[in-house]
Design a protein around this motif. Structure first.
Motif, short mmCIF file in Angstrom:
data_model
loop_
_atom_site.label_atom_id
_atom_site.label_comp_id
_atom_site.label_asym_id
_atom_site.label_seq_id
_atom_site.Cartn_x
_atom_site.Cartn_y
_atom_site.Cartn_z
N ALA A 108 0.85 -0.98 0.00
CA ALA A 108 -0.11 -0.02 -0.05
C ALA A 108 0.86 1.17 0.24
O ALA A 108 0.59 2.15 -0.68
CB ALA A 108 -1.07 0.01 1.18
N LEU A 109 1.97 1.27 0.32
CA LEU A 109 2.91 2.39 0.74
C LEU A 109 3.49 2.78 -0.81
O LEU A 109 3.95 3.71 -0.98
CB LEU A 109 4.12 2.15 1.36
N ALA A 116 -7.62 4.06 1.99
CA ALA A 116 -8.91 3.93 2.34
C ALA A 116 -9.90 4.46 1.17
O ALA A 116 -10.95 4.07 1.26
CB ALA A 116 -9.10 4.63 3.76
N TRP A 117 -9.33 5.55 0.46
CA TRP A 117 -10.14 6.08 -0.42
C TRP A 117 -9.86 5.53 -1.82
O TRP A 117 -11.04 4.92 -2.42
CB TRP A 117 -9.73 7.58 -0.86
N GLY A 121 -4.07 -1.60 -2.90
CA GLY A 121 -3.07 -2.08 -1.82
C GLY A 121 -3.84 -2.43 -0.68
O GLY A 121 -3.51 -2.64 0.42
N PHE A 122 -5.36 -2.05 -0.68
CA PHE A 122 -6.16 -2.37 0.79
C PHE A 122 -6.27 -3.55 1.05
O PHE A 122 -6.21 -4.09 2.28
CB PHE A 122 -7.42 -1.36 0.26
N THR A 223 -4.49 -3.09 -13.50
CA THR A 223 -3.23 -3.58 -13.41
C THR A 223 -2.64 -3.19 -12.01
O THR A 223 -3.42 -2.58 -11.00
CB THR A 223 -2.27 -2.92 -14.31
N LEU A 224 -1.63 -3.57 -11.57
CA LEU A 224 -1.05 -3.16 -10.20
C LEU A 224 -0.50 -1.67 -10.37
O LEU A 224 -0.26 -1.30 -9.10
CB LEU A 224 0.07 -4.27 -9.89
N ALA A 225 -0.30 -1.06 -11.49
CA ALA A 225 0.13 0.17 -11.52
C ALA A 225 -0.95 1.23 -10.91
O ALA A 225 -2.16 1.03 -10.73
CB ALA A 225 0.31 0.66 -12.94
N PRO A 226 -0.64 2.34 -10.22
CA PRO A 226 -1.49 3.37 -9.99
C PRO A 226 -2.47 3.63 -10.88
O PRO A 226 -2.03 3.91 -12.06
CB PRO A 226 -0.60 4.60 -9.26
N LYS A 227 -3.75 3.70 -10.34
CA LYS A 227 -4.88 4.26 -11.01
C LYS A 227 -5.02 5.81 -11.38
O LYS A 227 -5.64 6.29 -10.32
CB LYS A 227 -5.83 3.65 -10.83
#
Length: 239
Positions: A108-109, A116-117, A121-122, A223-227
């Motif tokens: 999550a880091l 939470a938003w 990674g939650f 994907t695992l990349a930031p959205k």
């Protein structure tokens, strides 16, 4: 209730370890998790915890509650312990499992913003009972070839519980968008553009946009990349 839950979580293992208090402590465990199961939508968690807590019981407790013929006789049990190779495999397997439990929640880091938003990674991140979210979602579908437009209400496709869960979780919103886009493709329309009007409230704060309404989510992949199409969280309680 918050203080009571904290005290329960921080002390119950001690009462379960002590043999004299164990029956009363387990009764408290059952009552606690039945209550949380009624008050909160947390799925199978209460039942899993009720069963898993039996690890504090004496090792022989299942024999008292099950037919004896289910269990091998003492003469049929192997007298030797694990062979060295098998023992090493068990140790390495447990070490790998422990490493996953410790490291995976830290993913999550790697995502900017408030976990939470955006909930990246939650999952599997030691984040239990931290948030209360409500939301609303509508889809705007456009056929770029003809200019035709449609509005999609998720309640027409999903159950009330599915809508409730989907409307606050961006990855579920994206999954639903692709379902809708595929449905139009099956009707011979498209490829279509799908835009989302999604509003969510986090822990009692004022509702705000969760998803960028100008991004065609039909073109996005999970994907695992930031959205980047998730609207960043801004605390509405701060002036």
């Amino acid at each position: 209730m918050s203080w009571g839950g904290a005290i329960f979580d921080l002390t119950i293992f001690g009462w379960l370890t002590w043999r004299r208090s164990r029956p009363f402590a387990y009764a408290a465990v059952v009552g606690f998790h039945l209550m949380t199961g009624v008050l909160f939508q947390i799925g199978m968690f209460p039942w899993i915890m009720i069963v898993a807590t039996t690890v504090f019981f004496e090792p022989s407790w299942p024999r008292r509650w099950t037919p004896q013929h289910w269990w091998p006789s003492s003469s049929s049990r192997p007298s030797e312990g694990l062979r060295p190779a098998a023992s090493s495999t068990v140790v390495y397997g447990l070490a790998l499992h422990l490493a996953v439990q410790l490291l995976l929640p830290l993913r999550a880091l790697a995502y900017p913003g408030r976990t939470a938003w955006h909930e990246q990674g939650f999952r599997f991140g030691w984040r239990v009972m931290l948030i209360e979210k409500t939301g609303m979602v509508q889809l705007r579908v456009r056929d770029p070839a003809t200019g035709r437009r449609w509005r999609i209400d998720p309640h027409d496709d999903l159950t009330a519980l599915q809508v409730k869960m989907m409307s606050t979780q961006p990855h579920m919103i994206l999954a639903y968008v692709h379902v809708v886009a595929e449905r139009f493709a099956q009707r011979g329309i498209g490829p279509v553009e799908v835009y989302v009007d999604a509003w969510a409230s986090l822990n009692g704060r004022r509702s705000r946009r969760l998803v960028d309404p100008d991004v065609d989510l039909a073109q996005q992949r999970d994907t695992l990349a930031p959205k980047p199409w998730i609207v960043p969280f801004v605390d509405s309680r701060v002036p």
